[in-house]
Design a protein around this motif. Structure first.
Motif, short mmCIF file in Angstrom:
data_model
loop_
_atom_site.label_atom_id
_atom_site.label_comp_id
_atom_site.label_asym_id
_atom_site.label_seq_id
_atom_site.Cartn_x
_atom_site.Cartn_y
_atom_site.Cartn_z
N VAL A 123 -3.44 22.75 -137.97
CA VAL A 123 -3.92 21.42 -137.89
C VAL A 123 -5.81 21.80 -137.39
O VAL A 123 -6.47 21.25 -137.59
CB VAL A 123 -3.46 20.31 -136.65
N GLU A 126 -7.79 22.61 -140.67
CA GLU A 126 -8.25 21.33 -141.02
C GLU A 126 -9.28 20.88 -140.72
O GLU A 126 -10.14 20.24 -140.99
CB GLU A 126 -6.85 20.17 -141.63
N LEU A 133 -11.64 13.25 -140.68
CA LEU A 133 -10.65 13.38 -140.34
C LEU A 133 -11.22 13.48 -138.67
O LEU A 133 -10.41 12.92 -138.05
CB LEU A 133 -9.64 14.66 -141.07
N ARG A 144 -2.15 15.34 -138.31
CA ARG A 144 -1.48 15.80 -139.05
C ARG A 144 -0.43 17.00 -138.60
O ARG A 144 -0.13 17.12 -139.64
CB ARG A 144 -3.11 17.05 -138.66
N ASP A 147 1.99 14.88 -139.66
CA ASP A 147 2.73 15.60 -141.47
C ASP A 147 3.07 16.43 -141.55
O ASP A 147 3.91 16.56 -142.45
CB ASP A 147 0.54 14.38 -141.76
N TYR A 222 -2.11 6.27 -142.82
CA TYR A 222 -1.96 7.07 -142.69
C TYR A 222 -0.61 8.17 -142.15
O TYR A 222 0.61 8.60 -142.55
CB TYR A 222 -2.81 8.36 -142.21
#
Length: 330
Positions: A123, A126, A133, A144, A147, A222
């Motif tokens: 995470v 990213e 994001l 995230r 996910d 999301y």
């Protein structure tokens, strides 16, 4: 204890800060948030951070002690979530479950990790390369993390499915054999995995419904996507659990049938052995009687006594053999 501490302001990643209080102050002033990552802290180690961020006591106890069910709780302006990432160790056929506790505030995210998991590091990587994001604020970290954890669940489901296919081939193949230990072990791992996956559905439903502060309408799709993936993993787990139960029952039935066949063959062998023993007993018994060598035995004076005895032995043996053959003992 503190793995990392980073500041995110206006879609950009600032340098890591060692002064947590200063980082939080800067985050509030700039409209960003600070993310503090911890690894298996003790209560004493976590006390200062929980005081600085005014974290709820009950949630802090859960985060430090670990072994919690996946959940999502609100304590005023603080949201507390627990997610249990998993990975499959194929050569051991074991599902390794870690635990990630997440404190979510308007200007901070605090993660407490127990066990081995690359979710927090992934995470962070990213966030460092995705300003879009970061625009969602602390909710981006929660999204995230969930996910990636759910994607990991799907990978575990796929790996378990491969092993189940292999077990089915072994159980229902020509080789047969006893596989109950392996089946039972894998079924136990599936049940343990189920306890990490299925309870997460309710927290995700709450996130989709917008019950969590700082999770706006833009972020809800999301979480809805994550929720759909989770349901797919949960359905697969339920199917695997039932399938393993049926395969275990089938394997036990095969073993029982094979044991019955072995028992029948053993009984047949025992009947044959007993039949031949009975036939062999006749000449042995008669020979034993005439081998006592007493002086006065009436049959000894008979001229054809020897031939009579041999004939009697032969007749009895032939009769017994015919009797056993008729009764399928020979």
């Amino acid at each position: 204890m503190i793995v990392d501490c980073a500041l995110y302001v206006k879609g950009q990643t600032r340098h890591a800060r060692t002064d947590i209080t200063a980082a939080l102050r800067e985050a509030r002033a700039g409209g960003g948030f600070v993310w503090i990552g911890l690894f298996e802290p003790t209560a004493a180690e976590f006390a200062e951070i929980s005081e600085d961020f005014t974290l709820p006591t009950l949630a802090v106890d859960d985060a430090v002690r670990a072994h919690q069910r996946p959940k999502l709780e609100r304590y005023g302006d603080v949201t507390f979530a627990v997610v249990k990432p998993g990975r499959y160790v194929d050569h051991e056929e074991v599902v390794e479950i870690s635990e990630l506790a997440i404190f979510l505030g308007e200007h901070f995210v605090i993660t407490v990790r127990h066990g081995v998991s690359d979710v927090p590091a992934a995470v962070r990587a990213e966030l460092n390369t995705s300003p879009a994001l970061l625009a969602h604020g602390p909710a981006a970290v929660l999204y995230r993390a969930l996910d990636l954890a759910v994607d990991g669940y799907l990978d575990v489901v796929e790996a378990i499915g491969i092993d189940i296919d292999e077990i089915e081939e072994q159980v229902f193949g020509d080789a047969g054999g006893e596989h109950s230990e392996r089946i039972y072990k894998l079924k136990s791992e599936v049940l343990e995995f189920r306890r990490a996956v299925v309870p997460l559905a309710v927290p995700l439903q709450r996130l989709v419904a917008g019950e969590v502060p700082w999770v706006g309408a833009a972020a809800q799709p999301y979480f809805r996507d994550v929720h759909d993936h989770l349901l797919r993993a949960a359905d697969a787990i339920e199917a695997y659990d039932h399938l393993l139960t049926n395969v275990l029952a089938a394997n036990l039935a095969q073993v029982t049938v094979e044991q019955s066949r072995v028992t029948v063959r053993q009984n047949e062998d025992m009947r044959k052995i007993s039949s031949w023993a009975a036939i062999a007993l006749v000449p042995t018994a008669i020979a034993g009687i005439y081998g006592m060598n007493f002086e006065y035995m009436p049959e000894l004076s008979m001229r054809y006594g020897y031939f009579v005895v041999i004939a009697v032995i032969a007749a009895i043996c032939v009769g017994l053999h015919a009797l056993f053959r008729r009764n399928d003992w020979l």
